[in-house]
Scaffold this motif. Structure first.
Motif, short mmCIF file in Angstrom:
data_model
loop_
_atom_site.label_atom_id
_atom_site.label_comp_id
_atom_site.label_asym_id
_atom_site.label_seq_id
_atom_site.Cartn_x
_atom_site.Cartn_y
_atom_site.Cartn_z
N ALA A 1 -4.47 -2.27 -11.05
CA ALA A 1 -3.85 -1.52 -9.96
C ALA A 1 -2.58 -0.85 -10.48
N ILE B 1 -4.31 -5.50 -1.74
CA ILE B 1 -5.34 -6.17 -2.53
C ILE B 1 -5.73 -7.50 -1.88
N GLY C 1 -9.57 -6.36 -6.10
CA GLY C 1 -9.40 -5.70 -4.81
C GLY C 1 -10.69 -5.12 -4.25
N GLY D 1 -5.81 -7.81 -10.61
CA GLY D 1 -6.04 -7.65 -9.18
C GLY D 1 -6.61 -6.30 -8.84
N ASN E 1 -7.90 -6.92 1.14
CA ASN E 1 -9.28 -6.57 0.77
C ASN E 1 -10.08 -7.82 0.43
N TYR F 1 -6.88 1.06 -2.01
CA TYR F 1 -7.53 -0.18 -1.54
C TYR F 1 -7.74 -0.14 -0.04
#
Length: 317
Positions: free
Chosen positions: A162, A177, A206, A202, A180, A136
């Motif tokens: 993730a 995340i 992200g 997530g 981002n 990420y």
């Protein structure tokens, strides 16, 4: 071609058609009418199956082993102009998250996406498309680079989530995340997001904050996978089909709830049945989205993006 369980009637008819054609080639028997009848039945069966897909069946299609993955999309969209970039400049290069510069019809884009791999060895190499924090952070580094040079961003989502490992948490998975999401909201260039496979949790969010968010027809987008939801609620994966229905995770559900902007149609049977048409359609949607955004001022672009996400969900102040 690999077939899913609900596609077995199609496999049977295709096998019958192949045998019919072989008989016609290897003997003097005229099987033209028989082959035509089988072909007609095959087409009708395909239409009946694919127009009445359940949520779970669409989840299965999104994971089809023959379905084009992110790197295949990028390679075909950019037609040899893609230059992959590596590393987060902090820890290492995450192979599950790919990105780089490429052109579509002479327009440069920064592409970012999750890559799963096309066989067991490559899936292990790519960590099954599950990015670590450095993935990420790499994605954010590339998006900020695009911002610096005024290059629009295209993110392609295909991840089961993730990476949930202890080492990922130790290196700040949640923070990466969240960072981002925060930075993408304020990015000063257009962002076009496309869910091309699985859009889970997530891990998808992200890289999922876009001015235009499109879902391919046979994909899903949800806070959790049907199997994990079933496991939590019923302590078993046996209720995954029921969970898929309850989660409202299909492209039609997401469009109805105004969480995505549009649905990218797929060839009959899924993206893997006609990859060339799939890539052309995705290209059209990217260019369409970019053309709608390119003339907006930076202030208007960010304000419009903020308003888009502020309207999602129900809340009271």
């Amino acid at each position: 071609m690999e077939y899913l369980d609900f596609e077995l009637p199609i496999k049977e008819l295709e096998d019958q058609l192949d045998k019919c054609l072989i008989i016609g080639e290897e003997s003097d028997v005229d099987v033209t009418n028989t082959c035509k009848q089988i072909s007609k039945k095959l087409e009708e069966t395909k239409k009946n199956i694919y127009k009445n897909l359940t949520a779970w069946q669409r989840v299965q299609l999104s994971r089809h082993p023959n379905r084009p993955y992110v790197l295949e999309h990028i390679t075909n969209l950019t037609k040899g102009t893609f230059l992959e970039l590596f590393g987060d400049r902090g820890f290492k290069d995450d192979k599950a998250m790919i990105g780089g510069l490429g052109q579509i019809n002479g327009q440069s884009f920064m592409f970012v996406g999750q890559q799963k791999g096309i066989n067991t060895k490559m899936r292990q190499f790519r960590n099954f498309g599950m990015a670590n924090p450095e993935g990420y952070r790499k994605a954010l580094r590339l998006m900020k680079m695009a911002e610096k040079f005024g290059i629009p961003v295209v993110t392609l989502i295909d991840t089961p989530g993730a990476y949930p490992g202890l080492e990922a948490e130790e290196r700040g998975q949640g923070e990466a995340i969240a960072r981002n999401i925060f930075e993408m909201i304020n990015l000063k260039v257009p962002i076009i997001t496309i869910i091309v496979g699985e859009g889970a949790s997530g891990g998808a969010l992200g890289i999922g904050v876009g001015d235009k968010v499109y879902m391919m027809e046979n994909t899903w987008y949800s806070v959790i996978s049907p199997e994990s939801c079933s496991s939590i609620l019923w302590k078993s994966w046996e209720y995954k089909e029921q969970a898929a229905d309850a989660l409202k995770l299909t492209s039609a559900d997401m469009k109805r709830q105004k969480l995505v902007d549009d649905i990218i149609p797929e060839p009959l049977g899924g993206a893997h049945y006609d990859k060339e048409t799939t890539f052309k359609t995705v290209e059209q949607y990217i260019l369409k989205g970019y053309n709608e955004l390119k003339d907006l001022s930076t202030a208007d672009l960010i304000a419009q993006r903020m308003e888009k996400y502020s309207k999602m969900g129900e809340f009271k102040e």
